[in-house]
Design a protein around this motif. Structure first.
Motif, short mmCIF file in Angstrom:
data_model
loop_
_atom_site.label_atom_id
_atom_site.label_comp_id
_atom_site.label_asym_id
_atom_site.label_seq_id
_atom_site.Cartn_x
_atom_site.Cartn_y
_atom_site.Cartn_z
N LYS A 136 -26.03 -10.10 -71.46
CA LYS A 136 -25.05 -9.10 -71.93
C LYS A 136 -23.65 -9.46 -71.46
O LYS A 136 -22.69 -9.44 -72.22
N GLN A 140 -21.59 -10.40 -74.72
CA GLN A 140 -21.01 -9.16 -75.24
C GLN A 140 -21.47 -8.89 -76.68
O GLN A 140 -20.77 -8.25 -77.45
N THR A 144 -23.24 -2.16 -73.91
CA THR A 144 -23.96 -1.87 -72.67
C THR A 144 -24.82 -0.62 -72.80
O THR A 144 -25.98 -0.61 -72.38
N LEU A 147 -27.97 -1.27 -74.84
CA LEU A 147 -28.90 -2.12 -74.11
C LEU A 147 -29.58 -1.34 -72.99
O LEU A 147 -30.81 -1.42 -72.81
N GLN A 171 -25.68 -8.61 -64.48
CA GLN A 171 -24.27 -8.64 -64.87
C GLN A 171 -23.42 -9.21 -63.75
O GLN A 171 -22.51 -9.99 -63.98
#
Length: 177
Positions: A136, A140, A144, A147, A171
């Protein structure tokens, strides 16, 4: 926008689930997605591969030809799939993987996914979610919130906090590079 993603490793690492979560998060964001999988005959330890295609257009063929993003959690997975990636693709490998000097990807990340799951989150079994956090942050390609919602919809009840911590740690692996 069309992205082909291949998640590879061994059975038991949760890569099939990670692929399903990634595809579902795209669908939650009103983006077309398809997921397919293959794994060896062994329940744990055999080869495992999950493929996801995310596109804002119709998806006519459900298999990844040459991935835009390749994740390898094991040496065997890297040896088998590491050379098959788009020239401008993204390669993410676990820090335990020995890589060749002839990396075909322009964007390369060697990060401690499994070690982070074990030591920072406390459970190796969430390495797949650590990997999703890293994916992620690098790409991108999905938002977020979608997900995280897809993760929470799929993980076992009672493990939500553990999995959210794993996602956040994934992340951070990229943010702290």
């Amino acid at each position: 926008m069309k992205r082909e993603i291949r998640l590879t490793g061994s059975g038991g690492q949760g890569l099939i689930l990670a692929g399903i979560i990634l595809a579902e998060s795209a669908i939650m964001s009103s983006i077309n997605a398809i997921q397919s999988q293959s794994y060896g005959p062994e329940a744990r330890g055999g080869a495992s591969k999950s493929e996801v295609i995310i596109s804002d257009e119709e998806i006519n063929f459900p298999k990844v030809i040459c991935p835009d993003l390749l994740l390898c959690l094991t040496q065997k997975a890297y040896d088998q799939y590491g050379k098959n990636i788009k020239k401008n693709g993204i390669l993410i490998v676990d820090s335990s993987v020995n890589i060749s000097n002839n990396i075909s990807a322009n964007n390369f990340y060697k990060i401690p996914i499994i070690k982070t799951a074990k030591e920072k989150v406390g459970r190796e079994m969430v390495a797949n979610i650590v990997a999703l956090g890293a994916i992620k942050e690098v790409t991108q390609m999905v938002n977020t919130e979608s997900l995280k919602n897809a993760i929470l919809a799929r993980v076992p009840q009672g493990s939500e906090d553990l999995n959210m911590k794993a996602f956040d740690e994934g992340q951070l692996l990229i943010k702290n590079m």
